[in-house]
Write an enzyme that holds these catalytic residues in place. Structure first.
Site, PDB file in Angstrom:
ATOM      1  N   ASP A 127       0.851  -1.191   0.000  1.00 38.86           N
ATOM      2  CA  ASP A 127       0.000   0.000   0.000  1.00 38.86           C
ATOM      3  C   ASP A 127       0.889   1.244   0.000  1.00 38.86           C
ATOM      4  O   ASP A 127       1.685   1.434   0.926  1.00 38.86           O
ATOM      5  CB  ASP A 127      -0.894   0.022   1.248  1.00 38.86           C
ATOM      6  N   LYS A 149      -7.266   2.983  -3.195  1.00 43.40           N
ATOM      7  CA  LYS A 149      -7.563   3.026  -1.765  1.00 43.40           C
ATOM      8  C   LYS A 149      -7.827   4.474  -1.370  1.00 43.40           C
ATOM      9  O   LYS A 149      -7.167   5.393  -1.860  1.00 43.40           O
ATOM     10  CB  LYS A 149      -6.379   2.448  -0.989  1.00 43.40           C
ATOM     11  N   LYS A 151     -10.416  -0.267  -2.188  1.00 38.90           N
ATOM     12  CA  LYS A 151     -10.228  -0.427  -0.748  1.00 38.90           C
ATOM     13  C   LYS A 151     -10.614   0.857  -0.043  1.00 38.90           C
ATOM     14  O   LYS A 151     -10.117   1.938  -0.375  1.00 38.90           O
ATOM     15  CB  LYS A 151      -8.775  -0.780  -0.422  1.00 38.90           C
TER      16      LYS A 151
END
Length: 294
Positions: free
Chosen positions: A139, A202, A238
Protein backbone atom coordinates in the site's frame (compact mmCIF):
# COMPACT_ATOMS: atom_id res chain seq x y z
CA UNK A 1 -3.84 19.94 -24.08
CA UNK A 2 -1.39 17.25 -22.88
CA UNK A 3 -2.27 13.58 -22.66
CA UNK A 4 -3.24 13.81 -18.99
CA UNK A 5 -5.55 16.75 -19.48
CA UNK A 6 -7.09 14.84 -22.40
CA UNK A 7 -7.71 11.80 -20.18
CA UNK A 8 -9.44 14.01 -17.62
CA UNK A 9 -11.48 15.82 -20.27
CA UNK A 10 -12.56 12.56 -21.93
CA UNK A 11 -13.74 11.01 -18.65
CA UNK A 12 -17.48 10.73 -18.07
CA UNK A 13 -17.07 10.28 -14.31
CA UNK A 14 -19.36 12.69 -12.48
CA UNK A 15 -17.58 15.53 -10.63
CA UNK A 16 -20.50 17.67 -9.44
CA UNK A 17 -20.15 17.36 -5.67
CA UNK A 18 -23.80 18.09 -4.90
CA UNK A 19 -25.04 15.66 -7.55
CA UNK A 20 -22.74 12.99 -6.14
CA UNK A 21 -24.16 13.48 -2.64
CA UNK A 22 -27.65 13.05 -4.06
CA UNK A 23 -26.64 9.88 -5.93
CA UNK A 24 -25.07 8.38 -2.82
CA UNK A 25 -28.15 9.13 -0.74
CA UNK A 26 -30.40 7.57 -3.36
CA UNK A 27 -28.32 4.39 -3.53
CA UNK A 28 -28.30 3.98 0.25
CA UNK A 29 -32.00 4.77 0.62
CA UNK A 30 -32.86 2.12 -1.96
CA UNK A 31 -30.38 -0.64 -1.26
CA UNK A 32 -28.66 -0.41 2.14
CA UNK A 33 -31.16 -2.44 4.17
CA UNK A 34 -31.42 -5.22 1.60
CA UNK A 35 -27.73 -5.95 2.23
CA UNK A 36 -28.11 -6.35 5.99
CA UNK A 37 -27.78 -10.15 5.87
CA UNK A 38 -25.58 -12.62 7.78
CA UNK A 39 -23.86 -13.73 4.59
CA UNK A 40 -22.95 -10.14 3.73
CA UNK A 41 -21.51 -9.54 7.20
CA UNK A 42 -19.39 -12.68 6.83
CA UNK A 43 -18.24 -11.49 3.43
CA UNK A 44 -17.29 -8.10 4.88
CA UNK A 45 -15.22 -9.85 7.56
CA UNK A 46 -13.37 -11.71 4.81
CA UNK A 47 -12.53 -8.36 3.18
CA UNK A 48 -10.87 -6.74 6.21
CA UNK A 49 -7.20 -5.81 6.06
CA UNK A 50 -6.56 -6.06 9.81
CA UNK A 51 -4.18 -3.22 10.47
CA UNK A 52 -1.62 -2.13 13.04
CA UNK A 53 0.26 1.05 12.11
CA UNK A 54 1.38 2.60 15.38
CA UNK A 55 4.64 4.28 16.31
CA UNK A 56 4.79 1.88 19.26
CA UNK A 57 4.57 -1.28 17.14
CA UNK A 58 7.35 -3.72 17.94
CA UNK A 59 8.46 -7.22 17.04
CA UNK A 60 6.56 -8.58 20.05
CA UNK A 61 3.39 -6.53 19.55
CA UNK A 62 3.17 -7.44 15.86
CA UNK A 63 3.76 -11.12 16.65
CA UNK A 64 0.93 -10.98 19.21
CA UNK A 65 -1.27 -9.19 16.67
CA UNK A 66 -0.71 -11.92 14.07
CA UNK A 67 -1.23 -14.69 16.64
CA UNK A 68 -4.78 -13.39 17.13
CA UNK A 69 -5.44 -14.13 13.46
CA UNK A 70 -4.09 -17.65 13.94
CA UNK A 71 -6.27 -18.15 17.01
CA UNK A 72 -9.37 -16.83 15.25
CA UNK A 73 -9.27 -19.65 12.71
CA UNK A 74 -9.34 -22.17 15.58
CA UNK A 75 -11.85 -20.35 17.79
CA UNK A 76 -14.31 -19.43 15.02
CA UNK A 77 -14.04 -22.18 12.39
CA UNK A 78 -17.49 -21.30 11.03
CA UNK A 79 -16.34 -17.77 10.10
CA UNK A 80 -13.96 -16.65 7.35
CA UNK A 81 -10.55 -15.27 8.16
CA UNK A 82 -9.70 -11.66 7.42
CA UNK A 83 -8.18 -10.94 4.01
CA UNK A 84 -4.81 -9.68 5.20
CA UNK A 85 -2.76 -8.31 8.04
CA UNK A 86 -1.31 -4.88 7.26
CA UNK A 87 1.92 -3.76 8.94
CA UNK A 88 4.87 -1.45 8.49
CA UNK A 89 7.44 -2.95 6.06
CA UNK A 90 10.04 -3.70 8.71
CA UNK A 91 7.55 -6.03 10.41
CA UNK A 92 6.85 -8.16 7.34
CA UNK A 93 9.48 -10.77 8.31
CA UNK A 94 7.97 -11.35 11.76
CA UNK A 95 4.45 -11.41 10.33
CA UNK A 96 5.54 -13.99 7.73
CA UNK A 97 7.18 -16.10 10.43
CA UNK A 98 4.20 -16.06 12.81
CA UNK A 99 1.25 -16.22 10.39
CA UNK A 100 -0.12 -19.77 10.04
CA UNK A 101 -3.34 -19.08 8.13
CA UNK A 102 -2.65 -19.65 4.45
CA UNK A 103 -5.78 -17.76 3.33
CA UNK A 104 -4.53 -14.52 4.91
CA UNK A 105 -2.13 -12.30 2.98
CA UNK A 106 0.51 -9.99 4.37
CA UNK A 107 0.19 -6.36 3.31
CA UNK A 108 2.77 -3.67 4.01
CA UNK A 109 2.55 0.09 3.78
CA UNK A 110 5.61 1.35 1.94
CA UNK A 111 6.95 4.15 -0.21
CA UNK A 112 7.47 6.48 2.79
CA UNK A 113 3.96 5.99 4.17
CA UNK A 114 1.97 8.09 5.03
CA UNK A 115 3.55 11.22 3.51
CA UNK A 116 5.19 9.69 0.40
CA UNK A 117 7.84 12.37 0.86
CA UNK A 118 11.24 10.91 0.08
CA UNK A 119 13.44 10.00 -2.89
CA UNK A 120 11.81 7.66 -5.41
CA UNK A 121 14.89 5.44 -5.01
CA UNK A 122 14.08 5.06 -1.30
CA UNK A 123 10.45 4.23 -2.08
CA UNK A 124 11.47 1.56 -4.58
CA UNK A 125 14.02 0.08 -2.19
CA UNK A 126 11.50 -0.07 0.66
CA UNK A 127 8.92 -1.77 -1.54
CA UNK A 128 11.50 -4.23 -2.84
CA UNK A 129 12.65 -5.13 0.67
CA UNK A 130 9.05 -5.62 1.83
CA UNK A 131 8.26 -7.93 -1.09
CA UNK A 132 11.50 -9.85 -0.65
CA UNK A 133 10.61 -10.28 3.04
CA UNK A 134 7.29 -11.89 2.14
CA UNK A 135 4.72 -9.14 1.54
CA UNK A 136 1.90 -10.17 -0.79
CA UNK A 137 0.49 -6.64 -1.11
CA UNK A 138 1.95 -3.14 -0.95
CA UNK A 139 0.00 0.00 0.00
CA UNK A 140 1.57 3.28 -1.15
CA UNK A 141 0.44 6.91 -1.17
CA UNK A 142 0.07 8.81 -4.42
CA UNK A 143 2.62 11.70 -4.44
CA UNK A 144 0.27 14.47 -3.42
CA UNK A 145 2.64 17.41 -3.78
CA UNK A 146 3.35 16.55 -7.40
CA UNK A 147 -0.37 16.12 -8.02
CA UNK A 148 -1.19 19.56 -6.67
CA UNK A 149 1.68 21.00 -8.74
CA UNK A 150 -0.05 19.44 -11.78
CA UNK A 151 3.10 17.40 -12.47
CA UNK A 152 1.05 14.45 -13.64
CA UNK A 153 4.00 12.91 -15.48
CA UNK A 154 5.92 12.63 -12.20
CA UNK A 155 2.89 11.16 -10.41
CA UNK A 156 2.42 8.55 -13.13
CA UNK A 157 6.11 7.70 -13.40
CA UNK A 158 6.45 7.17 -9.65
CA UNK A 159 3.42 4.87 -9.48
CA UNK A 160 4.68 2.90 -12.49
CA UNK A 161 8.11 2.50 -10.90
CA UNK A 162 6.59 1.40 -7.60
CA UNK A 163 4.37 -1.08 -9.43
CA UNK A 164 7.44 -2.53 -11.16
CA UNK A 165 9.19 -2.86 -7.78
CA UNK A 166 6.23 -4.87 -6.46
CA UNK A 167 6.95 -7.70 -8.89
CA UNK A 168 4.15 -10.23 -8.24
CA UNK A 169 2.74 -8.40 -5.22
CA UNK A 170 -0.42 -6.29 -5.53
CA UNK A 171 -0.05 -2.52 -5.54
CA UNK A 172 -2.72 -0.53 -3.70
CA UNK A 173 -2.49 3.22 -4.38
CA UNK A 174 -3.83 5.50 -1.64
CA UNK A 175 -5.33 8.71 -3.00
CA UNK A 176 -5.67 10.46 0.39
CA UNK A 177 -9.12 11.72 -0.55
CA UNK A 178 -9.32 13.92 2.55
CA UNK A 179 -6.54 16.05 1.06
CA UNK A 180 -7.91 15.93 -2.49
CA UNK A 181 -11.33 17.09 -1.20
CA UNK A 182 -13.16 17.70 -4.49
CA UNK A 183 -14.73 15.10 -6.74
CA UNK A 184 -12.72 16.45 -9.67
CA UNK A 185 -9.41 15.96 -7.86
CA UNK A 186 -10.44 12.48 -6.74
CA UNK A 187 -11.44 11.54 -10.29
CA UNK A 188 -8.19 12.87 -11.75
CA UNK A 189 -6.02 11.11 -9.16
CA UNK A 190 -7.97 7.89 -9.79
CA UNK A 191 -7.35 8.15 -13.53
CA UNK A 192 -3.62 8.68 -13.01
CA UNK A 193 -3.28 5.73 -10.63
CA UNK A 194 -5.35 3.40 -12.79
CA UNK A 195 -3.41 4.15 -15.94
CA UNK A 196 -0.08 3.83 -14.11
CA UNK A 197 -0.86 0.23 -13.12
CA UNK A 198 -2.54 0.27 -9.70
CA UNK A 199 -4.15 -3.06 -8.75
CA UNK A 200 -6.35 -1.33 -6.15
CA UNK A 201 -7.45 2.22 -5.48
CA UNK A 202 -7.56 3.03 -1.77
CA UNK A 203 -9.19 6.05 -0.15
CA UNK A 204 -7.03 7.14 2.78
CA UNK A 205 -4.10 6.58 5.09
CA UNK A 206 -6.19 7.31 8.17
CA UNK A 207 -3.35 9.48 9.45
CA UNK A 208 -3.05 13.21 8.70
CA UNK A 209 -6.25 13.91 6.77
CA UNK A 210 -9.94 13.07 7.00
CA UNK A 211 -10.57 9.41 6.26
CA UNK A 212 -12.90 7.80 3.77
CA UNK A 213 -16.19 9.28 2.65
CA UNK A 214 -19.04 7.66 0.77
CA UNK A 215 -18.87 10.38 -1.87
CA UNK A 216 -15.16 9.75 -2.49
CA UNK A 217 -15.87 6.02 -2.75
CA UNK A 218 -18.59 6.71 -5.31
CA UNK A 219 -16.24 8.76 -7.51
CA UNK A 220 -13.43 6.21 -7.26
CA UNK A 221 -15.75 3.34 -8.13
CA UNK A 222 -17.09 5.29 -11.11
CA UNK A 223 -13.49 5.78 -12.29
CA UNK A 224 -12.71 2.08 -11.83
CA UNK A 225 -15.84 1.18 -13.80
CA UNK A 226 -14.94 3.51 -16.66
CA UNK A 227 -11.40 2.12 -16.74
CA UNK A 228 -12.67 -1.48 -16.72
CA UNK A 229 -15.05 -0.78 -19.59
CA UNK A 230 -12.18 0.73 -21.61
CA UNK A 231 -9.48 -1.86 -20.85
CA UNK A 232 -11.09 -5.02 -19.47
CA UNK A 233 -8.70 -4.89 -16.48
CA UNK A 234 -10.45 -5.32 -13.14
CA UNK A 235 -9.03 -3.04 -10.44
CA UNK A 236 -10.03 -3.42 -6.81
CA UNK A 237 -11.31 -0.83 -4.37
CA UNK A 238 -10.23 -0.43 -0.75
CA UNK A 239 -11.90 1.86 1.75
CA UNK A 240 -9.92 2.93 4.81
CA UNK A 241 -9.73 5.63 7.42
CA UNK A 242 -12.38 5.65 10.10
CA UNK A 243 -14.45 2.63 9.04
CA UNK A 244 -15.20 1.04 12.40
CA UNK A 245 -18.86 -0.04 12.53
CA UNK A 246 -20.89 -2.64 10.71
CA UNK A 247 -23.25 0.05 9.44
CA UNK A 248 -20.37 2.01 7.91
CA UNK A 249 -18.98 -1.12 6.23
CA UNK A 250 -22.42 -1.99 4.86
CA UNK A 251 -22.78 1.49 3.36
CA UNK A 252 -19.48 1.19 1.47
CA UNK A 253 -20.37 -2.35 0.38
CA UNK A 254 -23.65 -1.02 -1.01
CA UNK A 255 -21.92 1.75 -2.98
CA UNK A 256 -19.41 -0.70 -4.48
CA UNK A 257 -22.10 -3.24 -5.35
CA UNK A 258 -24.40 -0.70 -7.00
CA UNK A 259 -21.72 1.21 -8.91
CA UNK A 260 -19.37 -1.61 -9.91
CA UNK A 261 -21.71 -4.58 -9.80
CA UNK A 262 -21.90 -8.00 -8.16
CA UNK A 263 -18.57 -9.06 -9.66
CA UNK A 264 -16.72 -6.68 -7.33
CA UNK A 265 -18.29 -8.07 -4.15
CA UNK A 266 -17.86 -11.78 -4.72
CA UNK A 267 -14.39 -12.20 -3.18
CA UNK A 268 -11.83 -10.14 -1.29
CA UNK A 269 -9.72 -9.94 -4.46
CA UNK A 270 -11.63 -6.83 -5.54
CA UNK A 271 -12.95 -5.22 -2.34
CA UNK A 272 -11.13 -4.49 0.91
CA UNK A 273 -11.68 -2.52 4.09
CA UNK A 274 -8.64 -1.30 5.96
CA UNK A 275 -9.50 -1.30 9.65
CA UNK A 276 -8.26 -1.97 13.15
CA UNK A 277 -11.60 -1.85 15.00
CA UNK A 278 -14.12 -3.08 12.43
CA UNK A 279 -13.32 -6.79 12.65
CA UNK A 280 -14.36 -7.10 16.31
CA UNK A 281 -17.60 -5.25 15.62
CA UNK A 282 -18.42 -7.45 12.64
CA UNK A 283 -17.75 -10.65 14.57
CA UNK A 284 -19.87 -9.40 17.48
CA UNK A 285 -22.78 -8.61 15.16
CA UNK A 286 -22.48 -11.98 13.44
CA UNK A 287 -22.42 -14.07 16.63
CA UNK A 288 -24.93 -11.87 18.45
CA UNK A 289 -22.82 -10.95 21.47
CA UNK A 290 -19.90 -8.64 22.11
CA UNK A 291 -16.56 -10.38 21.54
CA UNK A 292 -13.05 -9.11 20.87
CA UNK A 293 -11.05 -11.80 19.09
CA UNK A 294 -8.73 -9.20 17.62
Amino acid sequence: MDKYQKMFADSKVKVDDEAIKADVKEILDKHLEENRKPEVLKYLLSCVDLTTLKSTDSQRSVADFVEKVNAFETDYPELPSVAAVCVYPNFVPIARTVLDVSAVDIAAVAGSFPSAQTFIEVKIAEIGLAVESGADEIDVVLPMGDFFDHDYEEVSDQISEMKHSCRSALLKVILETGALKTAENIRNASILALNAGADFLKTSTGKEYEGASLEAAYVMCQAIKEYYEATGRMVGFKVSGGVATTDQALAYYTIVKEVLGEKWVETSESFRIGASRLANNLVSDIVGTEVKPF
